[in-house]
Design a protein around this motif. Structure first.
Motif, PDB file in Angstrom:
ATOM      1  N   ASP A  43       0.846  -1.191   0.000  1.00 37.39           N
ATOM      2  CA  ASP A  43       0.000   0.000   0.000  1.00 37.39           C
ATOM      3  C   ASP A  43       0.882   1.241   0.000  1.00 37.39           C
ATOM      4  OD1 ASP A  43      -2.034  -1.818   0.261  1.00 37.39           O
ATOM      5  OD2 ASP A  43      -2.433  -1.364   2.375  1.00 37.39           O
ATOM      6  N   LEU A  44       0.417   2.293  -0.657  1.00 41.48           N
ATOM      7  CA  LEU A  44       1.127   3.569  -0.698  1.00 41.48           C
ATOM      8  C   LEU A  44       0.465   4.515   0.289  1.00 41.48           C
ATOM      9  CD1 LEU A  44       3.254   5.421  -1.975  1.00 41.48           C
ATOM     10  CD2 LEU A  44       1.562   5.992  -3.731  1.00 41.48           C
ATOM     11  N   TRP A  45       1.248   5.006   1.249  1.00 38.62           N
ATOM     12  CA  TRP A  45       0.743   5.905   2.288  1.00 38.62           C
ATOM     13  C   TRP A  45       1.413   7.265   2.165  1.00 38.62           C
ATOM     14  CZ3 TRP A  45      -0.979   4.256   7.686  1.00 38.62           C
ATOM     15  CH2 TRP A  45      -1.724   3.080   7.619  1.00 38.62           C
ATOM     16  N   PRO A  46       0.867   8.171   1.368  1.00 37.29           N
ATOM     17  CA  PRO A  46       1.413   9.534   1.341  1.00 37.29           C
ATOM     18  C   PRO A  46       1.006  10.280   2.619  1.00 37.29           C
ATOM     19  CG  PRO A  46      -0.320   9.279  -0.300  1.00 37.29           C
ATOM     20  CD  PRO A  46      -0.170   7.971   0.381  1.00 37.29           C
ATOM     21  N   VAL A  47       1.971  10.960   3.237  1.00 34.36           N
ATOM     22  CA  VAL A  47       1.744  11.647   4.507  1.00 34.36           C
ATOM     23  C   VAL A  47       2.080  13.122   4.341  1.00 34.36           C
ATOM     24  CG1 VAL A  47       2.467  11.834   6.922  1.00 34.36           C
ATOM     25  CG2 VAL A  47       2.257   9.579   5.845  1.00 34.36           C
ATOM     26  N   LEU A  48       1.132  13.974   4.706  1.00 31.24           N
ATOM     27  CA  LEU A  48       1.367  15.412   4.719  1.00 31.24           C
ATOM     28  C   LEU A  48       1.333  15.869   6.174  1.00 31.24           C
ATOM     29  CD1 LEU A  48       0.747  18.068   2.392  1.00 31.24           C
ATOM     30  CD2 LEU A  48      -0.579  18.433   4.454  1.00 31.24           C
ATOM     31  N   ALA A  49       2.472  16.367   6.656  1.00 30.48           N
ATOM     32  CA  ALA A  49       2.558  16.863   8.033  1.00 30.48           C
ATOM     33  C   ALA A  49       2.108  18.318   8.060  1.00 30.48           C
ATOM     34  CB  ALA A  49       3.990  16.752   8.541  1.00 30.48           C
ATOM     35  N   TRP A  50       1.406  18.688   9.120  1.00 33.64           N
ATOM     36  CA  TRP A  50       0.947  20.077   9.247  1.00 33.64           C
ATOM     37  C   TRP A  50       1.083  20.517  10.694  1.00 33.64           C
ATOM     38  CZ3 TRP A  50      -3.244  21.508  12.330  1.00 33.64           C
ATOM     39  CH2 TRP A  50      -4.027  20.458  12.815  1.00 33.64           C
ATOM     40  N   GLN A  51       1.218  21.818  10.840  1.00 32.91           N
ATOM     41  CA  GLN A  51       1.271  22.424  12.165  1.00 32.91           C
ATOM     42  C   GLN A  51       0.376  23.657  12.162  1.00 32.91           C
ATOM     43  OE1 GLN A  51       5.595  22.961  12.510  1.00 32.91           O
ATOM     44  NE2 GLN A  51       5.461  21.633  14.295  1.00 32.91           N
ATOM     45  N   PRO A  52      -0.192  23.990  13.321  1.00 32.98           N
ATOM     46  CA  PRO A  52      -1.002  25.205  13.391  1.00 32.98           C
ATOM     47  C   PRO A  52      -0.120  26.438  13.205  1.00 32.98           C
ATOM     48  CG  PRO A  52      -0.856  24.146  15.545  1.00 32.98           C
ATOM     49  CD  PRO A  52      -0.168  23.252  14.571  1.00 32.98           C
ATOM     50  N   PRO A  53      -0.706  27.570  12.822  1.00 29.34           N
ATOM     51  CA  PRO A  53       0.086  28.799  12.679  1.00 29.34           C
ATOM     52  C   PRO A  53       0.828  29.112  13.975  1.00 29.34           C
ATOM     53  CG  PRO A  53      -2.131  29.128  11.851  1.00 29.34           C
ATOM     54  CD  PRO A  53      -2.105  27.783  12.507  1.00 29.34           C
ATOM     55  N   GLY A  54       2.097  29.397  13.860  1.00 33.68           N
ATOM     56  CA  GLY A  54       2.900  29.660  15.042  1.00 33.68           C
ATOM     57  C   GLY A  54       3.446  28.399  15.677  1.00 33.68           C
ATOM     58  N   GLY A  55       3.238  27.248  15.056  1.00 34.48           N
ATOM     59  CA  GLY A  55       3.714  25.979  15.614  1.00 34.48           C
ATOM     60  C   GLY A  55       2.880  25.549  16.800  1.00 34.48           C
ATOM     61  N   THR A  89      -5.690  11.782 -13.502  1.00 35.06           N
ATOM     62  CA  THR A  89      -6.713  10.762 -13.679  1.00 35.06           C
ATOM     63  C   THR A  89      -6.120   9.355 -13.649  1.00 35.06           C
ATOM     64  OG1 THR A  89      -6.512  10.919 -16.073  1.00 35.06           O
ATOM     65  CG2 THR A  89      -8.202  12.282 -15.012  1.00 35.06           C
ATOM     66  N   LEU A  90      -4.805   9.258 -13.878  1.00 37.33           N
ATOM     67  CA  LEU A  90      -4.130   7.965 -13.780  1.00 37.33           C
ATOM     68  C   LEU A  90      -3.911   7.647 -12.318  1.00 37.33           C
ATOM     69  CD1 LEU A  90      -1.405   8.460 -16.504  1.00 37.33           C
ATOM     70  CD2 LEU A  90      -3.581   7.264 -16.733  1.00 37.33           C
ATOM     71  N   LYS A  91      -4.258   6.497 -11.914  1.00 36.78           N
ATOM     72  CA  LYS A  91      -4.061   6.086 -10.529  1.00 36.78           C
ATOM     73  C   LYS A  91      -2.673   5.455 -10.393  1.00 36.78           C
ATOM     74  CE  LYS A  91      -8.002   7.609  -9.460  1.00 36.78           C
ATOM     75  NZ  LYS A  91      -8.020   8.985  -9.051  1.00 36.78           N
ATOM     76  N   PRO A  92      -2.123   5.438  -9.179  1.00 34.98           N
ATOM     77  CA  PRO A  92      -0.767   4.898  -9.013  1.00 34.98           C
ATOM     78  C   PRO A  92      -0.660   3.389  -9.202  1.00 34.98           C
ATOM     79  CG  PRO A  92      -1.662   5.545  -6.890  1.00 34.98           C
ATOM     80  CD  PRO A  92      -2.647   5.995  -7.944  1.00 34.98           C
ATOM     81  N   GLY A  93      -1.781   2.670  -9.287  1.00 31.81           N
ATOM     82  CA  GLY A  93      -1.737   1.229  -9.502  1.00 31.81           C
ATOM     83  C   GLY A  93      -1.618   0.424  -8.224  1.00 31.81           C
ATOM     84  N   VAL A  94      -1.750   1.076  -7.083  1.00 35.10           N
ATOM     85  CA  VAL A  94      -1.713   0.410  -5.780  1.00 35.10           C
ATOM     86  C   VAL A  94      -2.779   1.045  -4.895  1.00 35.10           C
ATOM     87  CG1 VAL A  94       0.743  -0.189  -5.863  1.00 35.10           C
ATOM     88  CG2 VAL A  94       0.045   2.003  -4.929  1.00 35.10           C
ATOM     89  N   ILE A  95      -3.006   0.430  -3.745  1.00 30.42           N
ATOM     90  CA  ILE A  95      -3.943   1.014  -2.783  1.00 30.42           C
ATOM     91  C   ILE A  95      -3.312   2.278  -2.216  1.00 30.42           C
ATOM     92  CG2 ILE A  95      -5.094   0.670  -0.569  1.00 30.42           C
ATOM     93  CD1 ILE A  95      -5.219  -2.325  -1.284  1.00 30.42           C
ATOM     94  N   LEU A  96      -4.046   3.373  -2.282  1.00 32.95           N
ATOM     95  CA  LEU A  96      -3.553   4.686  -1.855  1.00 32.95           C
ATOM     96  C   LEU A  96      -4.283   5.089  -0.581  1.00 32.95           C
ATOM     97  CD1 LEU A  96      -1.761   7.073  -2.806  1.00 32.95           C
ATOM     98  CD2 LEU A  96      -3.771   7.964  -3.960  1.00 32.95           C
TER      99      LEU A  96
END
Length: 182
Positions: A43-55, A89-96
């Motif tokens: 499985d492909l697990w893309p991760v986007l990290a985020w923080q509130p304004p000012g950390g 529109t092309l999917k990565p070919g794995v579970i995302l």
């Protein structure tokens, strides 16, 4: 021959975790992670990290639950935009399985790729000295703290060329026609 289900297989890698930011250099890491997931049938697990304004300190000084929810919603939308840009529109070919994680990028990636069978893919980013002083390296953090294998993806050659053109334009350096011929 009998088909073996995903849960019954003895795979070397279950998930391929990759950090996403949406930068052109990061798209190389995302595409490499998708290719690794296809090869490993993971499985492909893309991760986007985020923080509130000012950390985190800023979130303690007056940001209410509605503001934090808005920050998280913005991170989810940013993740969708990045994945649409990367794959269209092309999917990565794995579970995302996309994730937004509140925290610093390195810690978020290491916490997500917590199984020794995972594969963590990170882009190396810029190697400029000034940028390394101002911004800590996520790749170095992951290499030092991850318990799973880490694959580092260097910046695309096209990204380096684009940066060179950008510097040339900023400094107003004229283009030498000899550079255009192979």
């Amino acid at each position: 021959m009998e088909a073996v289900g995903r849960d019954e297989r003895n795979e070397a890698v279950r998930r391929v975790v990759v950090g996403v930011t949406g930068t052109p250099g990061n798209l190389s890491a995302l595409h490499r992670a998708a290719a690794e997931a296809r090869v490993r049938d993971a499985d492909l697990w893309p991760v986007l990290a985020w923080q509130p304004p000012g950390g985190e300190l800023g979130s303690r000084n007056g940001l209410g639950p509605s503001a934090l929810a808005a920050c998280r919603a913005a991170a989810v939308e940013r993740l969708r935009e990045v994945l649409n840009t990367a794959f269209g529109t092309l999917k990565p070919g794995v579970i995302l399985v996309g994730h937004t994680v509140r925290g610093t990028p390195g810690a978020a990636l290491v916490d997500t790729a917590r199984d020794p069978e995972d594969l963590l893919v990170v882009g190396t980013g810029s190697r400029a000295r000034l940028r390394r002083l101002v911004r800590p390296s996520v790749a170095r953090y992951c290499l030092a703290h991850a318990i799973c294998p880490v694959l580092t993806v260097p910046p695309s050659v096209l990204k380096a060329d684009l940066d060179a053109v950008h510097r040339r334009n900023v400094w107003r350096i004229p283009l030498d026609p000899r550079e255009l011929t192979p």
